[in-house]
Design a protein around this motif. Structure first.
Motif, PDB file in Angstrom:
ATOM      1  N   ILE A 128     -52.352 -54.740 -39.776  1.00 60.88           N
ATOM      2  CA  ILE A 128     -51.139 -54.065 -40.894  1.00 60.88           C
ATOM      3  C   ILE A 128     -51.170 -55.115 -41.954  1.00 60.88           C
ATOM      4  O   ILE A 128     -51.687 -56.280 -41.947  1.00 60.88           O
ATOM      5  N   ARG A 129     -50.575 -54.464 -43.076  1.00 60.17           N
ATOM      6  CA  ARG A 129     -50.414 -55.229 -44.378  1.00 60.17           C
ATOM      7  C   ARG A 129     -49.153 -55.162 -45.054  1.00 60.17           C
ATOM      8  O   ARG A 129     -48.748 -54.001 -45.034  1.00 60.17           O
ATOM      9  N   LEU A 130     -48.790 -56.460 -45.463  1.00 61.13           N
ATOM     10  CA  LEU A 130     -47.467 -56.382 -45.919  1.00 61.13           C
ATOM     11  C   LEU A 130     -47.344 -56.694 -47.553  1.00 61.13           C
ATOM     12  O   LEU A 130     -48.209 -57.522 -47.951  1.00 61.13           O
ATOM     13  N   THR A 131     -46.589 -56.094 -47.967  1.00 66.15           N
ATOM     14  CA  THR A 131     -46.295 -56.353 -49.623  1.00 66.15           C
ATOM     15  C   THR A 131     -44.918 -56.579 -49.971  1.00 66.15           C
ATOM     16  O   THR A 131     -44.129 -56.565 -49.167  1.00 66.15           O
ATOM     17  N   ASN A 132     -44.753 -56.924 -51.238  1.00 62.07           N
ATOM     18  CA  ASN A 132     -43.468 -57.020 -51.874  1.00 62.07           C
ATOM     19  C   ASN A 132     -42.696 -58.081 -51.053  1.00 62.07           C
ATOM     20  O   ASN A 132     -41.580 -58.037 -50.649  1.00 62.07           O
ATOM     21  N   LEU A 133     -43.378 -59.317 -50.741  1.00 57.09           N
ATOM     22  CA  LEU A 133     -42.767 -60.371 -50.037  1.00 57.09           C
ATOM     23  C   LEU A 133     -41.866 -61.240 -50.732  1.00 57.09           C
ATOM     24  O   LEU A 133     -41.647 -61.320 -52.035  1.00 57.09           O
ATOM     25  N   GLU A 134     -40.814 -61.631 -49.889  1.00 62.38           N
ATOM     26  CA  GLU A 134     -39.582 -62.359 -50.458  1.00 62.38           C
ATOM     27  C   GLU A 134     -39.380 -63.394 -49.437  1.00 62.38           C
ATOM     28  O   GLU A 134     -40.011 -63.671 -48.412  1.00 62.38           O
ATOM     29  N   ARG A 135     -38.157 -64.179 -49.932  1.00 59.91           N
ATOM     30  CA  ARG A 135     -37.865 -65.315 -48.759  1.00 59.91           C
ATOM     31  C   ARG A 135     -37.499 -64.655 -47.641  1.00 59.91           C
ATOM     32  O   ARG A 135     -37.784 -65.356 -46.408  1.00 59.91           O
ATOM     33  N   ARG A 136     -37.045 -63.314 -47.124  1.00 62.57           N
ATOM     34  CA  ARG A 136     -36.389 -63.058 -46.058  1.00 62.57           C
ATOM     35  C   ARG A 136     -37.527 -62.267 -45.188  1.00 62.57           C
ATOM     36  O   ARG A 136     -37.829 -61.892 -44.024  1.00 62.57           O
ATOM     37  N   SER A 137     -38.907 -62.198 -46.008  1.00 63.79           N
ATOM     38  CA  SER A 137     -40.345 -61.997 -45.353  1.00 63.79           C
ATOM     39  C   SER A 137     -40.722 -63.106 -44.241  1.00 63.79           C
ATOM     40  O   SER A 137     -41.517 -62.825 -43.387  1.00 63.79           O
ATOM     41  N   ALA A 138     -40.111 -64.316 -44.316  1.00 59.86           N
ATOM     42  CA  ALA A 138     -40.695 -65.393 -43.522  1.00 59.86           C
ATOM     43  C   ALA A 138     -39.992 -65.340 -42.339  1.00 59.86           C
ATOM     44  O   ALA A 138     -38.888 -64.662 -42.049  1.00 59.86           O
ATOM     45  N   GLY A 139     -40.892 -65.651 -41.290  1.00 62.36           N
ATOM     46  CA  GLY A 139     -40.036 -65.701 -39.837  1.00 62.36           C
ATOM     47  C   GLY A 139     -41.313 -65.623 -38.878  1.00 62.36           C
ATOM     48  O   GLY A 139     -42.441 -65.594 -39.249  1.00 62.36           O
ATOM     49  N   GLU A 140     -40.852 -65.324 -37.873  1.00 63.92           N
ATOM     50  CA  GLU A 140     -41.889 -65.161 -36.571  1.00 63.92           C
ATOM     51  C   GLU A 140     -42.429 -63.817 -36.533  1.00 63.92           C
ATOM     52  O   GLU A 140     -41.497 -62.839 -36.434  1.00 63.92           O
ATOM     53  N   TYR A 141     -43.695 -63.275 -36.305  1.00 61.61           N
ATOM     54  CA  TYR A 141     -44.117 -62.064 -36.348  1.00 61.61           C
ATOM     55  C   TYR A 141     -44.957 -61.967 -35.000  1.00 61.61           C
ATOM     56  O   TYR A 141     -45.724 -63.045 -34.560  1.00 61.61           O
TER      57      TYR A 141
END
Length: 329
Positions: A123-136
């Motif tokens: 999968i690919r993620l875009t429009n990252l921000e501070r809230r995108s950080a964490g455990e996946y």
């Protein structure tokens, strides 16, 4: 007595043989079970990413004797992506704060960037921000009746990383003995701390020739960005041994993020020339000979004679000059 002694090894072997056979069978069954089990073979989640980029998360798996029931991606404990090949539609997405998917439909590896199959889910993620950080976390499950599960997780940090090489400023093109090389190195803006290093001909400049770091900060896109400047004051005489008339110095600055080290740093290099005054006088004399043709007259005859007198000295200068002098701090 001797007959009893000869029978002892045979008695011991008959005693332990059933146990050895059971141990061998147990090992074989364990290996067979591992070969048939559903398991996650790899998970790839970048450790630190820039919020302006698009990132790829992937996991691969071995289904063993099972059929794939589903692949699910979680951020923390919240599911945001599910691939279920036996259902229609095969792909479902769920809103999770800080998670924006690229091409959230099911696509083949040749047809798009986000896809899942029997061996891999990317999968690919875009429009990252501070809230995108964490455990996946990637979780795979087999089909009925066992519905076997396997999963793995990694942490991802979102920051504002440097986008450009550091800038070296304040240098002249030529220096002479007795002068001081003064230069500034300024890092690109980033949310993480940058360490700055000066090198001259691949040797680190000692700390006694460096000034304390200066830092400037600014807010952008909810990130506190900062850039740093390192100032160098390096005497030419520390780089210019006696007997050398001319040399080239490669002045390099590296800006490295603390958590990434020098290997992940950005660098810039500038070349300057150091020469003594005698060399400068010779070059200036030769350049002055490029006067207008009307002023030459028969001066070229004098220059031929002067050249014969000067030739041994020039050869000595070239012999002592160096185009790549190693700094001797």
């Amino acid at each position: 007595m001797n007959g009893g002694g000869n029978r002892l090894p045979g008695v011991v072997f008959r005693f332990f043989r059933p146990r050895i056979m059971l141990w061998i069978v147990a090992v074989l069954l364990e290996e067979l079970g591992q070969a048939l089990a559903l398991r996650l073979t790899d998970i790839n989640v970048p450790e630190i990413v820039d919020y302006r980029t698009t990132v790829t998360l992937s996991c691969s798996y071995d289904l063993g004797e099972h059929q794939l029931n589903s692949v699910k991606w979680y951020k923390g404990n919240q599911e945001f992506y599910r691939f279920a090949p036996m259902l229609s539609p095969q792909v479902k997405t769920f809103p999770v704060e800080g998670v924006v998917l690229v091409n959230s439909g099911y696509l083949s590896p040749d047809g798009g960037e986000t896809f899942c199959n029997q061996y891999l889910c990317q999968i690919r993620l875009t429009n990252l921000e501070r809230r995108s950080a964490g455990e996946y976390r990637c979780e795979i499950s087999g089909d009925a009746p066992k519905f076997a599960l396997a999963n793995g997780s990694r942490n991802m940090t979102v920051e504002a990383l440097p986008q450009h090489n550091p800038i070296i400023s304040g240098l002249a093109s030529t220096y002479y003995p007795g002068e001081v090389i003064e230069a500034n190195c300024t890092s690109d803006m980033a949310s993480l701390n940058s360490r700055l290093y000066f090198f001259v001909n691949e040797k680190a400049v000692p700390i006694e020739y460096l000034q304390p770091l200066q830092e400037t900060t600014a807010d952008m896109d909810n990130f506190l960005l900062k850039y740093r400047t390192l100032e160098m004051h390096l005497p030419v005489d520390r780089l210019f041994p006696k007997g050398v008339d001319r040399t080239v110095l490669h002045i390099k600055c590296i800006a490295a993020i603390d958590s990434l080290g020098l290997a992940g740093g950005r660098e810039s290099t500038t070349v300057v020339v150091v020469q003594n005054h005698r060399w400068s006088w010779i070059i200036g004399s030769l350049n002055s000979s490029s006067a207008a043709p009307s002023q030459w007259d028969f001066r070229w005859l004098n220059w031929i004679g002067f050249g014969f007198l000067l030739l041994p000295k020039l050869l000595g200068l070239f012999q002592h000059s160096s185009d790549q002098l190693h700094a001797t701090f």
